[in-house]
Design an enzyme around this catalytic site. Sequence first.
Site, PDB file in Angstrom:
ATOM      1  N   CYS A 168       1.131  27.539 -44.112  1.00 37.72           N
ATOM      2  CA  CYS A 168       0.560  28.567 -42.990  1.00 37.72           C
ATOM      3  C   CYS A 168       1.526  28.700 -42.114  1.00 37.72           C
ATOM      4  O   CYS A 168       1.214  29.928 -41.584  1.00 37.72           O
ATOM      5  CB  CYS A 168      -0.633  27.721 -42.460  1.00 37.72           C
ATOM      6  N   HIS A 222      -3.070  31.906 -36.695  1.00 36.18           N
ATOM      7  CA  HIS A 222      -3.162  31.239 -37.735  1.00 36.18           C
ATOM      8  C   HIS A 222      -4.343  31.483 -37.757  1.00 36.18           C
ATOM      9  O   HIS A 222      -5.108  30.445 -37.105  1.00 36.18           O
ATOM     10  CB  HIS A 222      -1.669  30.309 -38.627  1.00 36.18           C
ATOM     11  N   ASN A 268      -8.910  32.302 -45.001  1.00 32.64           N
ATOM     12  CA  ASN A 268      -7.280  31.404 -44.637  1.00 32.64           C
ATOM     13  C   ASN A 268      -6.636  31.711 -46.342  1.00 32.64           C
ATOM     14  O   ASN A 268      -6.682  31.464 -46.749  1.00 32.64           O
ATOM     15  CB  ASN A 268      -7.831  29.995 -44.164  1.00 32.64           C
TER      16      ASN A 268
HETATM   17  O1  UT7 Z   1      -4.680  26.364 -42.607  1.00 33.93           O
HETATM   18  C1  UT7 Z   1      -4.044  25.173 -42.565  1.00 33.93           C
HETATM   19  C2  UT7 Z   1      -4.344  24.255 -41.925  1.00 33.93           C
HETATM   20  N1  UT7 Z   1      -5.924  23.916 -41.894  1.00 33.93           N
HETATM   21  C3  UT7 Z   1      -6.682  23.256 -41.540  1.00 33.93           C
HETATM   22  O2  UT7 Z   1      -6.361  23.770 -40.064  1.00 33.93           O
HETATM   23  C4  UT7 Z   1      -8.424  23.081 -41.852  1.00 33.93           C
HETATM   24  C5  UT7 Z   1      -8.424  22.526 -41.283  1.00 33.93           C
HETATM   25  N2  UT7 Z   1      -9.590  21.954 -41.334  1.00 33.93           N
HETATM   26  C6  UT7 Z   1     -11.116  22.139 -41.429  1.00 33.93           C
HETATM   27  O3  UT7 Z   1     -11.144  23.039 -41.299  1.00 33.93           O
HETATM   28  C7  UT7 Z   1     -12.474  21.259 -41.523  1.00 33.93           C
HETATM   29  O4  UT7 Z   1     -11.719  20.097 -41.609  1.00 33.93           O
HETATM   30  C8  UT7 Z   1     -12.691  21.645 -42.779  1.00 33.93           C
HETATM   31  C9  UT7 Z   1     -13.457  23.018 -42.854  1.00 33.93           C
HETATM   32  C10 UT7 Z   1     -11.880  21.728 -43.829  1.00 33.93           C
HETATM   33  C11 UT7 Z   1     -13.939  20.607 -43.055  1.00 33.93           C
HETATM   34  O5  UT7 Z   1     -15.055  20.453 -41.794  1.00 33.93           O
HETATM   35  P1  UT7 Z   1     -15.459  19.112 -41.397  1.00 33.93           P
HETATM   36  O6  UT7 Z   1     -15.902  19.602 -40.068  1.00 33.93           O
HETATM   37  O7  UT7 Z   1     -14.112  18.527 -41.147  1.00 33.93           O
HETATM   38  O8  UT7 Z   1     -15.933  18.673 -42.253  1.00 33.93           O
HETATM   39  P2  UT7 Z   1     -15.639  17.118 -43.247  1.00 33.93           P
HETATM   40  O9  UT7 Z   1     -14.301  17.646 -44.089  1.00 33.93           O
HETATM   41  O10 UT7 Z   1     -15.625  16.549 -42.484  1.00 33.93           O
HETATM   42  O11 UT7 Z   1     -17.106  17.529 -44.070  1.00 33.93           O
HETATM   43  C12 UT7 Z   1     -18.480  16.271 -43.568  1.00 33.93           C
HETATM   44  C13 UT7 Z   1     -19.318  16.728 -44.495  1.00 33.93           C
HETATM   45  C14 UT7 Z   1     -19.067  16.289 -45.703  1.00 33.93           C
HETATM   46  O12 UT7 Z   1     -20.364  15.449 -46.249  1.00 33.93           O
HETATM   47  P3  UT7 Z   1     -20.566  13.756 -45.701  1.00 33.93           P
HETATM   48  O13 UT7 Z   1     -19.706  12.880 -46.413  1.00 33.93           O
HETATM   49  O14 UT7 Z   1     -21.143  14.408 -44.453  1.00 33.93           O
HETATM   50  O15 UT7 Z   1     -22.096  13.697 -46.163  1.00 33.93           O
HETATM   51  C15 UT7 Z   1     -19.114  16.726 -46.845  1.00 33.93           C
HETATM   52  O16 UT7 Z   1     -18.913  15.592 -48.195  1.00 33.93           O
HETATM   53  O17 UT7 Z   1     -19.465  18.270 -45.029  1.00 33.93           O
HETATM   54  C16 UT7 Z   1     -19.454  17.775 -46.585  1.00 33.93           C
HETATM   55  N3  UT7 Z   1     -18.339  19.137 -47.058  1.00 33.93           N
HETATM   56  C17 UT7 Z   1     -19.024  20.481 -47.938  1.00 33.93           C
HETATM   57  N4  UT7 Z   1     -21.065  20.633 -47.529  1.00 33.93           N
HETATM   58  C18 UT7 Z   1     -20.641  22.013 -47.778  1.00 33.93           C
HETATM   59  C19 UT7 Z   1     -17.387  19.903 -47.255  1.00 33.93           C
HETATM   60  N5  UT7 Z   1     -17.289  21.021 -47.952  1.00 33.93           N
HETATM   61  C20 UT7 Z   1     -18.462  21.165 -47.800  1.00 33.93           C
HETATM   62  C21 UT7 Z   1     -19.008  23.178 -48.011  1.00 33.93           C
HETATM   63  N6  UT7 Z   1     -20.306  22.840 -48.716  1.00 33.93           N
HETATM   64  N7  UT7 Z   1     -17.351  24.187 -48.376  1.00 33.93           N
END
Ligand code: UT7
Length: 336
Positions: A115, A263, A293
């Site tokens: 990135c 980014h 992204n």
């Molecule tokens: O470009 C390089 C740098 N990248 C970044 O900076 C990305 C940084 N991270 C993020 O943008 C976020 O962490 C994500 C968008 C990847 C994820 O969002 P989050 O709010 O951190 O969600 P999470 O990983 O804590 O997951 C929350 C819940 C989980 O379910 P449980 O365990 O609470 O039941 C996941 O399994 O959301 C679930 N989940 C989804 N649900 C529906 C994860 N992905 C999805 C999805 N659709 N696509």
Amino acid sequence: MYNSKISGLGYYVPENVVTNDELSKVMDTSDEWIQERTGIKERRHVAKGDGNTTTSMGVAAAKIAIERSGIDKDEIDFIVFATLSPDYYFPGPGVLVQRDLGIKTVGALDVRNQCSGFVYGISVADQYIKSGMYKHILVIGSEIHSKGLDMTTRGRGVSVIFGDGAGAAVLSRETDTSKGILSTHLHSEGQHAEELSLIAPGMGTRWVNEIIADNNPNDTSYLPHMNGQFVFKNAVVRFSEVIIEGLKTNKLQATDINMLVPHQANLRISQFIQKKFGLGDDQVYNNIMNYGNTTAASIPIALTEAWEKGKINTGDLVVLAAFGSGFTWGSAIIRW
Ligand code: UT7
């Protein structure tokens, strides 16, 4: 001593639009979840048979950037290509651009850095121009993620985020050193290499014959992995740090920023940074809603769009900032 200025910008994205609703047909996700957590509404994925490769998309973006720079392609002295999704394991896409643009046998350098790849790329180009070695350098960021994503519920934490696209810039010599790229700032922290990675063993780790013999369909090392929350927490800290570092170096304040092009990792990250630096909606450019992204391509696509829309004008202070896999992060402070 010279400075370098961005003399031309261009981008190319594949035609095929993939909406959140379309993704929810193949995995357990929803438009609501994706928009709320990431800001993404749709992204582009190359379509089977459309002829797009990481290099061809980079070349398409480069042609626009070169035309807008007003130089002839044969005036390009050097090529820098940033990607994590090259056409081939080797050689890298830089030499393919030299071939496909039909330019003379100039040097071609491939940059990884995910990135942050574009910021690393322009930093390298900037040093060559500052030293007087080269006059015009083509810097490209291009990615095809869609071919390598796990489009099942198992991969949803990663696969809903990433999209395909390419952006390019021509950096040219600027004799007025109060203009152009004022400084660039690069960092890495390999301690967290595996937190956002594709750890398929390269030839430096495993015998290729062993990998072929294994032929293991359950081997997930060929799929991208991200510890989302951990990456998010690091991103907001490093984005802020590296912007402050750039401003301090140039004795500038956040209030001097006319346009921040971060980014496009997650809209929530951009909004956090916007709030932290007290910037208005017209001082930060985001397009993650439309493209997801696109890793090394995200800054040059966003920068091109912002410029095309007249949001960047002569004399403006433009700040680029990136964070991603590695971890790597960086910023560029530009007087347009
Ligand atoms: O470009 C390089 C740098 N990248 C970044 O900076 C990305 C940084 N991270 C993020 O943008 C976020 O962490 C994500 C968008 C990847 C994820 O969002 P989050 O709010 O951190 O969600 P999470 O990983 O804590 O997951 C929350 C819940 C989980 O379910 P449980 O365990 O609470 O039941 C996941 O399994 O959301 C679930 N989940 C989804 N649900 C529906 C994860 N992905 C999805 C999805 N659709 N696509």
